[in-house]
Design an enzyme around this catalytic site. Sequence first.
Site, mmCIF file in Angstrom:
data_model
loop_
_atom_site.group_PDB
_atom_site.id
_atom_site.type_symbol
_atom_site.label_atom_id
_atom_site.label_comp_id
_atom_site.label_asym_id
_atom_site.label_seq_id
_atom_site.Cartn_x
_atom_site.Cartn_y
_atom_site.Cartn_z
ATOM 1 N N ASN A 162 80.996 120.167 -14.507
ATOM 2 C CA ASN A 162 80.777 118.809 -14.012
ATOM 3 C C ASN A 162 79.444 118.207 -14.449
ATOM 4 O OD1 ASN A 162 80.934 116.492 -11.973
ATOM 5 N ND2 ASN A 162 79.146 117.652 -11.276
ATOM 6 N N TYR A 216 77.419 107.762 -24.964
ATOM 7 C CA TYR A 216 77.902 108.457 -23.770
ATOM 8 C C TYR A 216 79.433 108.544 -23.819
ATOM 9 C CZ TYR A 216 79.160 109.318 -18.916
ATOM 10 O OH TYR A 216 79.721 109.836 -17.781
ATOM 11 N N LYS A 219 82.017 111.851 -23.890
ATOM 12 C CA LYS A 219 83.096 112.066 -22.920
ATOM 13 C C LYS A 219 84.456 112.065 -23.625
ATOM 14 C CE LYS A 219 80.601 112.585 -19.225
ATOM 15 N NZ LYS A 219 80.550 113.867 -18.519
ATOM 16 N N THR A 249 75.842 107.380 -7.568
ATOM 17 C CA THR A 249 75.201 108.693 -7.391
ATOM 18 C C THR A 249 73.771 108.565 -7.923
ATOM 19 O OG1 THR A 249 75.856 109.428 -9.591
ATOM 20 C CG2 THR A 249 77.427 109.875 -7.799
HETATM 21 N N1 LIG Z 1 78.221 108.318 -11.614
HETATM 22 C C1 LIG Z 1 79.017 107.725 -12.492
HETATM 23 O O1 LIG Z 1 79.086 106.489 -12.571
HETATM 24 C C2 LIG Z 1 79.886 108.559 -13.405
HETATM 25 C C3 LIG Z 1 81.022 107.951 -14.000
HETATM 26 C C4 LIG Z 1 81.825 108.717 -14.819
HETATM 27 C C5 LIG Z 1 81.533 110.048 -15.042
HETATM 28 N N2 LIG Z 1 80.445 110.597 -14.471
HETATM 29 C C6 LIG Z 1 80.175 112.001 -14.725
HETATM 30 O O2 LIG Z 1 80.218 112.706 -13.486
HETATM 31 C C7 LIG Z 1 79.463 113.911 -13.616
HETATM 32 C C8 LIG Z 1 78.570 114.067 -12.397
HETATM 33 O O3 LIG Z 1 77.661 112.992 -12.371
HETATM 34 P P1 LIG Z 1 77.097 112.378 -11.004
HETATM 35 O O4 LIG Z 1 77.515 110.958 -10.987
HETATM 36 O O5 LIG Z 1 77.407 113.262 -9.882
HETATM 37 O O6 LIG Z 1 75.538 112.379 -11.364
HETATM 38 P P2 LIG Z 1 74.259 113.009 -10.641
HETATM 39 O O7 LIG Z 1 73.128 112.633 -11.529
HETATM 40 O O8 LIG Z 1 74.221 112.581 -9.210
HETATM 41 O O9 LIG Z 1 74.517 114.575 -10.696
HETATM 42 C C9 LIG Z 1 74.468 115.287 -11.913
HETATM 43 C C10 LIG Z 1 73.893 116.661 -11.641
HETATM 44 O O10 LIG Z 1 73.906 117.377 -12.888
HETATM 45 C C11 LIG Z 1 72.687 118.088 -12.985
HETATM 46 N N3 LIG Z 1 72.382 118.362 -14.390
HETATM 47 C C12 LIG Z 1 71.886 117.511 -15.326
HETATM 48 N N4 LIG Z 1 71.677 118.150 -16.476
HETATM 49 C C13 LIG Z 1 72.038 119.453 -16.267
HETATM 50 C C14 LIG Z 1 72.039 120.596 -17.083
HETATM 51 N N5 LIG Z 1 71.590 120.559 -18.354
HETATM 52 N N6 LIG Z 1 72.489 121.753 -16.562
HETATM 53 C C15 LIG Z 1 72.920 121.812 -15.264
HETATM 54 N N7 LIG Z 1 72.911 120.756 -14.446
HETATM 55 C C16 LIG Z 1 72.492 119.590 -14.945
HETATM 56 C C17 LIG Z 1 71.646 117.183 -12.334
HETATM 57 O O11 LIG Z 1 70.490 117.917 -11.939
HETATM 58 C C18 LIG Z 1 72.443 116.636 -11.161
HETATM 59 O O12 LIG Z 1 72.298 117.445 -10.012
HETATM 60 C C19 LIG Z 1 78.725 113.819 -14.949
HETATM 61 O O13 LIG Z 1 79.415 114.591 -15.920
HETATM 62 C C20 LIG Z 1 78.813 112.348 -15.298
HETATM 63 O O14 LIG Z 1 78.747 112.127 -16.685
HETATM 64 C C21 LIG Z 1 79.612 109.898 -13.645
#
Ligand SMILES: NC(=O)c1ccc[n+]([C@@H]2O[C@H](COP(=O)([O-])OP(=O)(O)OC[C@H]3O[C@@H](n4cnc5c(N)ncnc54)[C@H](O)[C@@H]3O)[C@@H](O)[C@H]2O)c1
Length: 266
Positions: free
Chosen positions: A91, A163, A167, A198
Amino acid sequence: MDGLVQGKVALITGAGSGVGRAAVLLFCEHGARVVAADINGANAEETAALAKAAGGEAIAVTCNVADPASVDAAVAGSVESFGRLDIIYNNAGITISPVPGKGLRSLVECAPEEMKRVEDVNINGVVYGCQAAIRQFEAQGGGGVIVSTASVAGLMGYGGVLYGATKGAVVQLTRALAIEVADKGIRVNAVCPAGMLTHYAGMDPDSEHRGRILEGMGKAHPLGKAIDPRDTASAALFLCSDLASNITGVNLPVDGGLFAGRKAGG
Ligand SMILES: NC(=O)c1ccc[n+]([C@@H]2O[C@H](COP(=O)([O-])OP(=O)(O)OC[C@H]3O[C@@H](n4cnc5c(N)ncnc54)[C@H](O)[C@@H]3O)[C@@H](O)[C@H]2O)c1
């Protein structure tokens, strides 16, 4: 009644925040023993503590998904603490840093080192997670489930070119890997959320404007309701559960209908 992943051992990356934290709590609620992995060890500890306070079984590990040795160590930690690994949920993800005061950085504004940083986490991090998990699944005699967090930006143009490209790579990896490991009894799927509030991309889920931000995010989707991290974690939970035992190679949008299209003239 048994939970949807009762007795399974799950490693969840990016577990210190957002979707990852929601997934740790949800998988524990559904009976899994969980390894909460994050590059921010203190936040991973906090997630594991929240899961335990709610009656779940979880440990925290500090893990940088962009470093294959660190990912291998997290899988080894799962085996050491819980005896096995049944599920990996890749994730963790990051985005290209925005231009201060302007928002999304255009492709031509992206520096090579910034591109590499995002590719290392979003693409290579998922690859290392899949490799480490498959080795462990094979050592256990087959079976196992892989789920990754891609994005609706991997399915359609959605802002953030590089980005979206990372993905899109996860989306295609999911399909191709599902075929490659199907005869080992390993299922491979991904969830593709739209925007969620988030800590991602410098957002603040605790903002005093939270209500207004969520309302705006909801308006971007046909269903009209902002995507919650728990919505994405729920889709991942379903794909990890036996309810999805004949589902593999799927990239499941969690987007309020965004990817389905729009009304004629809309
Ligand atoms: N928030 C959005 O709008 C959104 C939309 C689509 C997809 N996503 C995807 O959802 C996933 C989770 O994102 P989120 O929204 O919970 O963001 P977030 O920033 O709240 O959480 C991401 C977590 O990943 C950790 N992280 C970052 N780099 C890392 C690494 N190299 N190794 C281990 N951990 C690492 C961070 O410390 C953080 O705790 C991601 O893959 C993101 O791309 C997010």
